[in-house]
Design a protein around this motif. Structure first.
Motif, PDB file in Angstrom:
ATOM      1  N   ALA A  11       0.218   2.133  -3.340  1.00 64.72           N
ATOM      2  CA  ALA A  11       0.927   1.528  -2.324  1.00 64.72           C
ATOM      3  C   ALA A  11       2.307   1.506  -2.229  1.00 64.72           C
ATOM      4  O   ALA A  11       2.657   2.248  -0.987  1.00 64.72           O
ATOM      5  CB  ALA A  11      -0.140  -0.414  -2.322  1.00 64.72           C
ATOM      6  N   ALA A  12       3.075   1.904  -3.258  1.00 63.48           N
ATOM      7  CA  ALA A  12       4.590   1.757  -3.027  1.00 63.48           C
ATOM      8  C   ALA A  12       5.078   3.124  -2.453  1.00 63.48           C
ATOM      9  O   ALA A  12       5.636   3.365  -1.643  1.00 63.48           O
ATOM     10  CB  ALA A  12       4.985   1.998  -4.486  1.00 63.48           C
ATOM     11  N   ARG A  13       4.233   4.336  -2.558  1.00 66.84           N
ATOM     12  CA  ARG A  13       4.620   5.438  -1.958  1.00 66.84           C
ATOM     13  C   ARG A  13       3.949   5.443  -0.542  1.00 66.84           C
ATOM     14  O   ARG A  13       4.768   6.047  -0.138  1.00 66.84           O
ATOM     15  CB  ARG A  13       3.259   6.415  -3.092  1.00 66.84           C
ATOM     16  CG  ARG A  13       4.434   6.560  -4.927  1.00 66.84           C
ATOM     17  CD  ARG A  13       3.052   7.860  -4.989  1.00 66.84           C
ATOM     18  NE  ARG A  13       3.754   8.037  -6.632  1.00 66.84           N
ATOM     19  CZ  ARG A  13       2.935   8.214  -8.077  1.00 66.84           C
ATOM     20  NH1 ARG A  13       1.819   8.855  -7.467  1.00 66.84           N
ATOM     21  NH2 ARG A  13       3.681   8.515  -8.516  1.00 66.84           N
ATOM     22  N   VAL A  14       3.296   5.172  -1.099  1.00 62.80           N
ATOM     23  CA  VAL A  14       2.632   5.302   0.642  1.00 62.80           C
ATOM     24  C   VAL A  14       4.064   3.831   1.829  1.00 62.80           C
ATOM     25  O   VAL A  14       4.189   4.787   2.702  1.00 62.80           O
ATOM     26  CB  VAL A  14       1.090   4.242   1.502  1.00 62.80           C
ATOM     27  CG1 VAL A  14       1.027   4.254   2.744  1.00 62.80           C
ATOM     28  CG2 VAL A  14       0.538   5.234   0.638  1.00 62.80           C
ATOM     29  N   ARG A  15       3.699   3.254   1.382  1.00 62.87           N
ATOM     30  CA  ARG A  15       5.209   2.627   1.745  1.00 62.87           C
ATOM     31  C   ARG A  15       6.831   2.672   2.132  1.00 62.87           C
ATOM     32  O   ARG A  15       7.362   2.840   3.628  1.00 62.87           O
ATOM     33  CB  ARG A  15       5.643   1.041   1.230  1.00 62.87           C
ATOM     34  CG  ARG A  15       6.773  -0.266   1.708  1.00 62.87           C
ATOM     35  CD  ARG A  15       6.289  -1.184   0.877  1.00 62.87           C
ATOM     36  NE  ARG A  15       7.487  -1.874   1.894  1.00 62.87           N
ATOM     37  CZ  ARG A  15       8.901  -2.496   0.958  1.00 62.87           C
ATOM     38  NH1 ARG A  15       9.635  -1.230   0.556  1.00 62.87           N
ATOM     39  NH2 ARG A  15       9.572  -2.436   1.865  1.00 62.87           N
ATOM     40  N   TRP A  16       7.189   4.001   1.306  1.00 67.31           N
ATOM     41  CA  TRP A  16       8.273   4.338   1.052  1.00 67.31           C
ATOM     42  C   TRP A  16       8.081   5.733   2.006  1.00 67.31           C
ATOM     43  O   TRP A  16       9.071   5.434   2.950  1.00 67.31           O
ATOM     44  CB  TRP A  16       8.356   4.994  -0.678  1.00 67.31           C
ATOM     45  CG  TRP A  16       9.949   5.864  -0.182  1.00 67.31           C
ATOM     46  CD1 TRP A  16      11.264   5.895  -0.355  1.00 67.31           C
ATOM     47  CD2 TRP A  16       9.312   7.439   0.162  1.00 67.31           C
ATOM     48  NE1 TRP A  16      11.916   6.714  -0.866  1.00 67.31           N
ATOM     49  CE2 TRP A  16      10.472   7.887  -0.241  1.00 67.31           C
ATOM     50  CE3 TRP A  16       8.178   8.337   0.338  1.00 67.31           C
ATOM     51  CZ2 TRP A  16      11.131   9.216  -0.437  1.00 67.31           C
ATOM     52  CZ3 TRP A  16       8.751  10.008   0.492  1.00 67.31           C
ATOM     53  CH2 TRP A  16      10.021  10.498   0.256  1.00 67.31           C
ATOM     54  N   PHE A  17       6.869   7.150   2.232  1.00 64.45           N
ATOM     55  CA  PHE A  17       6.525   7.353   2.864  1.00 64.45           C
ATOM     56  C   PHE A  17       6.918   7.225   4.212  1.00 64.45           C
ATOM     57  O   PHE A  17       7.168   7.422   4.894  1.00 64.45           O
ATOM     58  CB  PHE A  17       5.390   8.046   2.613  1.00 64.45           C
ATOM     59  CG  PHE A  17       4.829   9.291   4.360  1.00 64.45           C
ATOM     60  CD1 PHE A  17       5.557  10.782   3.693  1.00 64.45           C
ATOM     61  CD2 PHE A  17       4.060   8.645   4.765  1.00 64.45           C
ATOM     62  CE1 PHE A  17       5.188  11.936   4.899  1.00 64.45           C
ATOM     63  CE2 PHE A  17       3.967   9.825   5.830  1.00 64.45           C
ATOM     64  CZ  PHE A  17       4.798  11.214   5.763  1.00 64.45           C
ATOM     65  N   TRP A  18       5.669   5.721   4.622  1.00 65.55           N
ATOM     66  CA  TRP A  18       6.563   4.842   6.163  1.00 65.55           C
ATOM     67  C   TRP A  18       7.140   4.860   6.021  1.00 65.55           C
ATOM     68  O   TRP A  18       7.967   5.101   7.065  1.00 65.55           O
ATOM     69  CB  TRP A  18       5.003   4.532   6.230  1.00 65.55           C
ATOM     70  CG  TRP A  18       5.083   3.241   7.525  1.00 65.55           C
ATOM     71  CD1 TRP A  18       5.917   2.033   7.381  1.00 65.55           C
ATOM     72  CD2 TRP A  18       4.510   3.540   8.336  1.00 65.55           C
ATOM     73  NE1 TRP A  18       5.528   2.097   9.190  1.00 65.55           N
ATOM     74  CE2 TRP A  18       4.960   2.905   9.863  1.00 65.55           C
ATOM     75  CE3 TRP A  18       3.747   4.407   8.859  1.00 65.55           C
ATOM     76  CZ2 TRP A  18       4.290   3.723  10.966  1.00 65.55           C
ATOM     77  CZ3 TRP A  18       3.024   5.499  10.319  1.00 65.55           C
ATOM     78  CH2 TRP A  18       3.957   4.860  11.390  1.00 65.55           C
ATOM     79  N   GLU A  20      10.561   6.005   5.056  1.00 71.70           N
ATOM     80  CA  GLU A  20      11.254   7.144   5.637  1.00 71.70           C
ATOM     81  C   GLU A  20      10.812   8.509   6.541  1.00 71.70           C
ATOM     82  O   GLU A  20      11.524   7.799   7.516  1.00 71.70           O
ATOM     83  CB  GLU A  20      10.972   8.361   4.421  1.00 71.70           C
ATOM     84  CG  GLU A  20      11.379   7.626   3.408  1.00 71.70           C
ATOM     85  CD  GLU A  20      12.772   7.717   3.443  1.00 71.70           C
ATOM     86  OE1 GLU A  20      13.833   8.523   3.557  1.00 71.70           O
ATOM     87  OE2 GLU A  20      13.259   7.015   2.793  1.00 71.70           O
ATOM     88  N   ALA A  21       9.415   7.866   6.999  1.00 71.47           N
ATOM     89  CA  ALA A  21       8.843   8.644   8.699  1.00 71.47           C
ATOM     90  C   ALA A  21       9.102   8.049   9.585  1.00 71.47           C
ATOM     91  O   ALA A  21       9.595   8.469  10.985  1.00 71.47           O
ATOM     92  CB  ALA A  21       6.731   8.886   7.964  1.00 71.47           C
ATOM     93  N   SER A  22       9.068   6.903   9.587  1.00 71.46           N
ATOM     94  CA  SER A  22       9.350   5.902  10.470  1.00 71.46           C
ATOM     95  C   SER A  22      10.929   5.634  10.951  1.00 71.46           C
ATOM     96  O   SER A  22      11.051   5.138  12.259  1.00 71.46           O
ATOM     97  CB  SER A  22       9.196   4.506  10.744  1.00 71.46           C
ATOM     98  OG  SER A  22       9.563   4.020   9.467  1.00 71.46           O
ATOM     99  N   GLY A  23      11.886   5.685  10.191  1.00 70.06           N
ATOM    100  CA  GLY A  23      13.394   5.651   9.938  1.00 70.06           C
ATOM    101  C   GLY A  23      13.612   4.735   9.621  1.00 70.06           C
ATOM    102  O   GLY A  23      15.412   3.779   9.571  1.00 70.06           O
ATOM    103  N   GLU A  24      12.992   3.517   9.411  1.00 67.72           N
ATOM    104  CA  GLU A  24      12.860   2.582   8.803  1.00 67.72           C
ATOM    105  C   GLU A  24      14.397   2.470   7.832  1.00 67.72           C
ATOM    106  O   GLU A  24      15.402   0.943   7.485  1.00 67.72           O
ATOM    107  CB  GLU A  24      11.873   1.581   8.553  1.00 67.72           C
ATOM    108  CG  GLU A  24      11.775   0.440   7.564  1.00 67.72           C
ATOM    109  CD  GLU A  24      12.087  -0.916   8.934  1.00 67.72           C
ATOM    110  OE1 GLU A  24      12.795  -2.176   8.041  1.00 67.72           O
ATOM    111  OE2 GLU A  24      11.033  -0.204  10.260  1.00 67.72           O
ATOM    112  N   SER A  25      13.845   2.754   7.249  1.00 67.14           N
ATOM    113  CA  SER A  25      14.575   2.566   5.577  1.00 67.14           C
ATOM    114  C   SER A  25      16.984   3.110   5.937  1.00 67.14           C
ATOM    115  O   SER A  25      17.404   3.456   4.960  1.00 67.14           O
ATOM    116  CB  SER A  25      14.960   4.151   4.887  1.00 67.14           C
ATOM    117  OG  SER A  25      14.552   5.522   5.016  1.00 67.14           O
TER     118      SER A  25
END
Length: 68
Positions: A11-18, A20-25
């Motif tokens: 779940a942490a990896r999916v959250r990190w990827f999402w 990064e991909a969405s520009g949220e970070s």
């Protein structure tokens, strides 16, 4: 590794990827950069950051015309 630990790691990896991909970070990285290089600088609100980011992207002639 227990099953719960494996689920949490996934779940942490999916959250990190999402993020990064969405520009949220992007905002989090910008704030960290700003504090690291100029701790006394005023940190813009997330809304101001997104507005500046959008304005810069729209002003870039390489981006072309965007209608929406």
């Amino acid at each position: 590794m227990s099953r719960l630990t494996a689920v949490r790691n996934t779940a942490a990896r999916v959250r990190w990827f999402w993020r990064e991909a969405s520009g949220e970070s992007a905002y989090d990285r910008y704030v960290a950069h700003l504090r690291r290089h100029d701790p006394d600088a005023e940190v813009p609100s997330r809304r101001d950051f997104e507005r500046q980011r959008t304005d810069a992207r729209e002003a870039d002639p390489r981006e072309g015309f965007r209608c929406c």
